[in-house]
Write an enzyme that holds these catalytic residues in place. Structure first.
Site, short mmCIF file in Angstrom:
data_model
loop_
_atom_site.label_atom_id
_atom_site.label_comp_id
_atom_site.label_asym_id
_atom_site.label_seq_id
_atom_site.Cartn_x
_atom_site.Cartn_y
_atom_site.Cartn_z
N ARG A 1 0.84 -1.20 0.00
CA ARG A 1 0.00 0.00 0.00
C ARG A 1 0.87 1.24 0.00
NH1 ARG A 1 1.78 1.84 3.96
NH2 ARG A 1 0.62 3.74 3.58
N GLY A 2 0.21 2.42 -0.16
CA GLY A 2 0.96 3.66 -0.31
C GLY A 2 1.11 3.93 -1.80
N ALA A 3 0.83 5.17 -2.22
CA ALA A 3 0.70 5.47 -3.65
C ALA A 3 1.91 5.02 -4.49
CB ALA A 3 0.41 6.95 -3.83
N ARG B 1 -7.29 -0.43 -7.08
CA ARG B 1 -7.59 0.70 -6.18
C ARG B 1 -7.66 1.97 -7.03
NH1 ARG B 1 -4.27 1.15 -0.82
NH2 ARG B 1 -6.21 2.18 -0.19
N GLN C 1 -2.58 2.56 9.83
CA GLN C 1 -1.25 2.66 9.21
C GLN C 1 -0.28 3.47 10.07
OE1 GLN C 1 -4.15 3.05 7.66
NE2 GLN C 1 -4.05 2.61 5.47
N ASP D 1 -1.97 10.87 -2.50
CA ASP D 1 -2.30 9.79 -3.43
C ASP D 1 -2.58 10.32 -4.82
OD1 ASP D 1 -3.00 8.65 -0.62
OD2 ASP D 1 -2.70 6.96 -1.98
N ASN E 1 -5.58 12.43 -0.11
CA ASN E 1 -4.71 11.64 0.77
C ASN E 1 -5.61 10.91 1.78
OD1 ASN E 1 -1.99 10.86 1.57
ND2 ASN E 1 -2.35 12.00 3.43
N LYS E 2 -4.99 10.12 2.61
CA LYS E 2 -5.71 9.27 3.57
C LYS E 2 -6.80 10.06 4.31
CE LYS E 2 -5.44 5.79 4.13
NZ LYS E 2 -6.40 4.94 3.37
O1 MRU Z 1 -4.73 3.38 1.85
P1 MRU Z 1 -3.26 3.55 1.86
O2 MRU Z 1 -2.58 3.03 3.08
O3 MRU Z 1 -2.63 3.03 0.57
O4 MRU Z 1 -3.07 5.13 1.86
C1 MRU Z 1 -1.79 5.67 1.84
C2 MRU Z 1 -1.78 7.14 1.98
O5 MRU Z 1 -2.78 7.79 2.04
C3 MRU Z 1 -0.43 7.80 1.95
O6 MRU Z 1 -0.46 8.98 2.69
C4 MRU Z 1 -0.11 8.16 0.49
O7 MRU Z 1 -0.22 7.03 -0.34
C5 MRU Z 1 1.23 8.74 0.35
S1 MRU Z 1 2.46 7.50 0.57
C6 MRU Z 1 3.92 8.06 0.22
#
Ligand code: MRU
Length: 342
Positions: A46-48, A89, A193, A234, A244-245
């Site tokens: 996970r994470g963009a 996603r 997270q 993201d 973002n999250k």
């Molecule tokens: O749902 P996730 O855990 O994939 O969400 C991740 C985030 O929102 C991060 O802040 C974002 O991807 C930036 S990661 C460098």
């Protein structure tokens, strides 16, 4: 030293299963592209930036396994592999940027040649993201002063980027510059997270971290205990609005109310110039069970309705600066984003 979140070797993909952290450090070998797509969907990766990198390797893996020797038939099947990843996603644009790059290199005189192009491109995407996250972290660290307490949300480190990190990268780089810093990490409900991954990464780096629940952020800001907020992204729309999250928007509004700088750190692969503003960014809705349960344990009456948008949009007016590998940009974002992302 943080373990490798994503590793490609001998034509297979090894990931650190993030859904099991911090209790277990479990590496999984993914031998089939469908397993990679599922790992993205289930947030084992996970994470963009990490999602984009995993998808690129997954496409290379899928291409490797296509038996067709006829180019037309091979490309048809490859297209289906790419569609599987596009459906994992919807919010992080890094996924779609990676798929587009893989599409562009799917050319050549023979099927083996195309397969090689795809594997090379996946490695190239990974290397570029490692370099971009290193560079933006160095730049971002300049905004962090000695003795700062920084609030961050979700997880934006090595795990989320398969590189150096974005918001957490800037924090790590500030520490490497010799600055004394403290981090306040939000737990980041529903999937934790912040508690599970950010606190774990910061402990590994020996960076002092205090964990809070998401709803405590306003209190700490109003007490003058936060010097700046840094988060990842993201997807960044052409006007500087940021997805973002979930909970990021709340933090940005609170930061503005309390005169605290609010920074977003992201590689340019997170910028989507095709969308004029944040309201056009697709927001992923996840299973309501992630709200009614914590790690499988029910915390709400059975059958209660729950909503689970995984991201929110922070309007650009709340963002003090966007930190990228090509520079730190400030308002008005439109022109600057076009300059660095084209
Ligand atoms: O749902 P996730 O855990 O994939 O969400 C991740 C985030 O929102 C991060 O802040 C974002 O991807 C930036 S990661 C460098």
């Amino acid at each position: 030293m943080i373990l490798k979140a994503i590793e490609w070797f001998d034509g297979k993909l090894r990931i650190l299963d993030q859904s099991k952290l911090p209790q277990e450090q479990c590496f999984v070998d993914l031998l089939d592209y469908r397993e990679v797509a599922l790992a993205i969907k289930e947030m084992k990766v996970r994470g963009a930036p990490a999602i984009g990198i995993a998808a690129a390797y997954g496409i290379a893996l899928g291409a490797q396994d296509i038996k067709a020797t006829n180019k037309g038939e091979f490309l048809n099947q490859l297209n289906r592999v790419m569609q599987t990843f596009a459906a994992t996603r919807p919010t992080a644009v890094n996924l779609f940027q990676a798929i587009n790059r893989m599409k562009e290199v799917a050319i050549g005189d023979s099927v083996p040649e195309i397969k090689k192009h795809l594997a090379d491109e996946a490695k190239q995407i990974h290397e570029e993201e490692i370099e971009a996250t290193k560079r933006l972290s160095q730049l971002g660290a300049e905004l962090i002063k000695n003795n700062f307490t920084i609030l961050t949300h979700c997880n934006t480190g090595t795990l989320a980027t398969a590189g150096y990190g974005t918001a957490l990268g800037a924090i790590k780089a500030a520490k490497e510059q010799g600055k004394k810093i403290n981090v306040i990490a939000t737990e980041t409900r529903p999937l934790l997270q912040g508690a599970r991954l950010t606190a774990w990464e910061l402990k590994q780096e020996s960076i002092p971290v205090t964990l809070i629940t998401d709803s405590m952020a306003g209190y700490f800001m109003s007490q003058g205990k936060i010097d700046c907020v840094i988060v990842g992204a993201d997807r960044i729309a052409a006007n500087g609005d940021v997805a973002n999250k979930i909970g990021t928007y709340t933090l940005a509004v609170l930061a503005k109310e309390n005169n605290i700088p609010f920074y977003v750190a992201a590689p340019t692969s997170t910028i989507d110039l095709s969308l004029t503003s944040g309201d056009k960014i697709p927001i992923e809705e996840r299973d309501p069970r992630e709200i009614t349960h914590i790690q499988g344990v029910p915390i709400a009456p059975e059958g209660v309705k729950a909503a689970n948008p995984a991201f929110d949009i922070t309007p650009h007016s709340y963002i003090s600066s966007i930190i990228t590998e090509k520079g730190i940009i400030r308002k008005p974002y439109g022109k600057e984003l076009i300059k660095i992302a084209t």
